[in-house]
Design an enzyme around this catalytic site. Structure first.
Site, PDB file in Angstrom:
ATOM      1  N   ILE A 103       1.004  -1.113  -0.011  1.00  0.00           N
ATOM      2  CA  ILE A 103       0.033  -0.089  -0.188  1.00  0.00           C
ATOM      3  C   ILE A 103       0.870   1.188   0.158  1.00  0.00           C
ATOM      4  O   ILE A 103       0.593   2.139  -0.563  1.00  0.00           O
ATOM      5  CB  ILE A 103      -0.834   0.009   1.283  1.00  0.00           C
ATOM      6  CG1 ILE A 103      -2.072  -1.018   1.207  1.00  0.00           C
ATOM      7  CG2 ILE A 103      -1.588   1.362   1.336  1.00  0.00           C
ATOM      8  CD1 ILE A 103      -2.966  -1.258   2.498  1.00  0.00           C
ATOM      9  N   LYS A 106      16.887  -2.445   1.059  1.00  0.00           N
ATOM     10  CA  LYS A 106      15.464  -2.001   0.670  1.00  0.00           C
ATOM     11  C   LYS A 106      15.717  -0.198   0.502  1.00  0.00           C
ATOM     12  O   LYS A 106      14.822  -0.106  -0.727  1.00  0.00           O
ATOM     13  CB  LYS A 106      14.484  -2.323   1.828  1.00  0.00           C
ATOM     14  CG  LYS A 106      14.358  -3.602   1.891  1.00  0.00           C
ATOM     15  CD  LYS A 106      12.833  -4.018   2.554  1.00  0.00           C
ATOM     16  CE  LYS A 106      12.749  -5.409   2.455  1.00  0.00           C
ATOM     17  NZ  LYS A 106      11.817  -6.220   3.366  1.00  0.00           N
ATOM     18  N   ASP A 156      13.363  -2.137  13.249  1.00  0.00           N
ATOM     19  CA  ASP A 156      11.998  -3.125  13.876  1.00  0.00           C
ATOM     20  C   ASP A 156      11.041  -1.997  14.814  1.00  0.00           C
ATOM     21  O   ASP A 156      11.537  -1.647  15.615  1.00  0.00           O
ATOM     22  CB  ASP A 156      12.957  -4.127  14.563  1.00  0.00           C
ATOM     23  CG  ASP A 156      11.568  -4.970  15.328  1.00  0.00           C
ATOM     24  OD1 ASP A 156      10.550  -4.601  14.973  1.00  0.00           O
ATOM     25  OD2 ASP A 156      12.184  -5.802  16.125  1.00  0.00           O
ATOM     26  N   ILE A 157       9.901  -1.861  14.150  1.00  0.00           N
ATOM     27  CA  ILE A 157       8.949  -0.951  14.979  1.00  0.00           C
ATOM     28  C   ILE A 157       8.528  -1.542  16.290  1.00  0.00           C
ATOM     29  O   ILE A 157       7.809  -0.933  17.087  1.00  0.00           O
ATOM     30  CB  ILE A 157       7.898  -0.818  14.219  1.00  0.00           C
ATOM     31  CG1 ILE A 157       6.930  -1.775  13.646  1.00  0.00           C
ATOM     32  CG2 ILE A 157       8.149   0.182  13.047  1.00  0.00           C
ATOM     33  CD1 ILE A 157       5.788  -1.844  13.047  1.00  0.00           C
ATOM     34  N   TYR A 171      -3.631 -11.111  14.163  1.00  0.00           N
ATOM     35  CA  TYR A 171      -3.584 -10.087  13.279  1.00  0.00           C
ATOM     36  C   TYR A 171      -4.810  -9.209  13.563  1.00  0.00           C
ATOM     37  O   TYR A 171      -4.545  -7.910  13.680  1.00  0.00           O
ATOM     38  CB  TYR A 171      -3.634 -10.345  11.722  1.00  0.00           C
ATOM     39  CG  TYR A 171      -3.507  -9.393  10.812  1.00  0.00           C
ATOM     40  CD1 TYR A 171      -2.576  -8.578  10.719  1.00  0.00           C
ATOM     41  CD2 TYR A 171      -4.600  -9.159  10.241  1.00  0.00           C
ATOM     42  CE1 TYR A 171      -2.786  -7.351  10.036  1.00  0.00           C
ATOM     43  CE2 TYR A 171      -5.033  -7.760   9.270  1.00  0.00           C
ATOM     44  CZ  TYR A 171      -3.710  -7.045   9.360  1.00  0.00           C
ATOM     45  OH  TYR A 171      -3.930  -5.995   8.467  1.00  0.00           O
ATOM     46  N   LYS A 230      -4.319  -5.080  14.995  1.00  0.00           N
ATOM     47  CA  LYS A 230      -4.657  -3.958  14.327  1.00  0.00           C
ATOM     48  C   LYS A 230      -5.618  -3.234  15.535  1.00  0.00           C
ATOM     49  O   LYS A 230      -5.610  -2.075  15.358  1.00  0.00           O
ATOM     50  CB  LYS A 230      -5.443  -4.095  13.089  1.00  0.00           C
ATOM     51  CG  LYS A 230      -4.863  -4.855  12.016  1.00  0.00           C
ATOM     52  CD  LYS A 230      -3.214  -4.074  11.530  1.00  0.00           C
ATOM     53  CE  LYS A 230      -3.504  -2.790  10.984  1.00  0.00           C
ATOM     54  NZ  LYS A 230      -2.495  -1.973  10.728  1.00  0.00           N
TER      55      LYS A 230
END
Ligand code: NDP
Length: 342
Positions: free
Chosen positions: A12, A36, A57-58, A165, A169
């Site tokens: 996205i 990247k 790494d968040i 998951y 969120k």
């Protein structure tokens, strides 16, 4: 104006970055490695308004501190898209729940520490997974809207990758709204969340097409690579939205004042695997006889027995028409076939 986009290498986010650059914004994106970053800069032809930083790494609180310490005064808009979206783990807390929650908390804390007076708008990429739960979405007596919240608890979210998951969120989005409530005198920014259902459509760059696409596009990729003997999953359904519409919504979410404080549910309708197969078999004659067929036309039966998703408020607020299932499936498949020289 400078926009910071976390997770800039994502499916996205690449569309978002591209649209922002085309609209004349300066973009600072975060990616997880130098490799990247190099790839992305090359793909964007070293665009003069794009720079990239490494946030590996968040899950680590403070992961965004360096970025905001260095560039915070320049950044007026933050789009937080980075979050793990896959089901291939058994360590649900470590790989899904904690990175999602800490990523959101961490980026907002870094803004508060280093960019409280410069960041004016924050858009968090949440999900329809923060609106509904599995059981609820299959309950035909229910209707989900922008006011609905997935009731999942942290304990329940540790049970399987899907619930994890969905939980990731939900907890991350909640943390964002809570942060703003607790810090409204300490930060300047206004918050909007974008809550897409399954996002389909082409990868921004053809060369990003591979045997394993991002989780949502993989449903279509699986059918393109199926055989006539492949059984379609008869229970799988979801909402669909095209990635190009998701990108546009991210931009409007910070450009327009009437979208402040909103949760925007992005959905153009529901799909089943059968619907995908029907469109692909109809629109790509060269695949006929080579891929799964299922029971053409039977997809709608499943959709009669599920919950209603009413996002009329979001559609009215955004005011643009979303792409149809046929367009998003056709464009996804065309790109796969082109990349595979078929
Ligand atoms: P991608 O997997 O393509 O993008 C996720 C991005 O987050 C990648 O850039 C990834 O980096 C980054 N990321 C993941 N975990 C970490 C971590 N621990 N530290 C740093 N970066 C990390 O998926 P999408 O583009 O589809 O997803 C983008 C956002 O949209 C996510 O927040 C997702 O939850 C949300 N969303 C997606 C939907 C969909 O159907 N696609 C539907 C609803 C919401 P890397 O690739 O290097 O691992």
């Amino acid at each position: 104006q400078t926009v910071f986009v976390s997770g800039a290498s994502g499916f996205i986010a690449l569309h978002v970055v591209n649209d922002l650059l085309e609209s004349g914004y300066k973009v600072i994106g975060s990616v997880r490695s130098q490799q990247k970053a190099d790839r992305l800069l090359k793909q964007f032809n070293n665009h003069k308004n794009l720079s990239l930083v490494i946030v590996s790494d968040i899950a680590q609180l403070g992961a965004f501190d360096d970025v905001f310490e260095k560039y915070g005064e320049e950044i007026s808009i933050v789009l937080h898209t980075a979050s793990p979206f896959h089901f291939s783990t058994t360590e649900y807390e470590k790989d899904l729940l904690i990175p999602a929650l800490n990523g959101t908390k961490g980026i907002l804390e870094s803004i508060k520490k280093y960019a409280a007076s410069s960041v004016e708008r924050v858009v968090v990429t949440s999900s329809y997974a923060a609106v509904t739960d599995f059981a609820g979405d299959s309950d035909k007596t229910k209707t989900f809207t922008e006011e609905s919240w997935n009731p999942v608890t942290w304990e329940e979210a540790k049970k399987d990758p899907y619930t994890a998951y969905y939980g990731s969120k939900t907890f991350a989005e909640k943390a964002a709204w809570d942060f703003l409530k607790e810090n409204k005198d300490k930060v300047k920014f206004k918050l909007t969340t974008v809550n897409p259902v399954f996002v389909l459509g082409p990868q921004l760059f053809d060369e990003n097409v591979s045997a394993n696409l991002n989780t949502s596009c993989q449903f279509i990729n699986d059918i393109v690579h199926s055989t006539p003997e492949t059984e379609l999953d008869k229970n799988l359904f979801g909402g669909f939205i095209d990635v190009r519409d998701v990108s546009k919504a991210h931009q409007l979410a910070f450009e327009r004042d009437d979208l402040i404080g909103q949760r925007l549910i992005l959905s153009e309708g529901r799909f089943t695997m059968q619907d995908f197969a029907d469109i692909i078999n109809e629109d790509f004659p060269k695949l006929k006889g080579k891929i799964a067929v299922g029971k053409p036309g039977s997809g709608q039966d499943l959709l009669k027995s599920i919950a209603k998703l009413d996002n009329s408020k979001t559609k009215r607020l955004l005011g643009f028409k979303f792409r149809s299932l046929q367009e998003t499936v056709d464009d996804t498949v065309s790109q796969i076939l082109k990349a595979e020289h078929k």
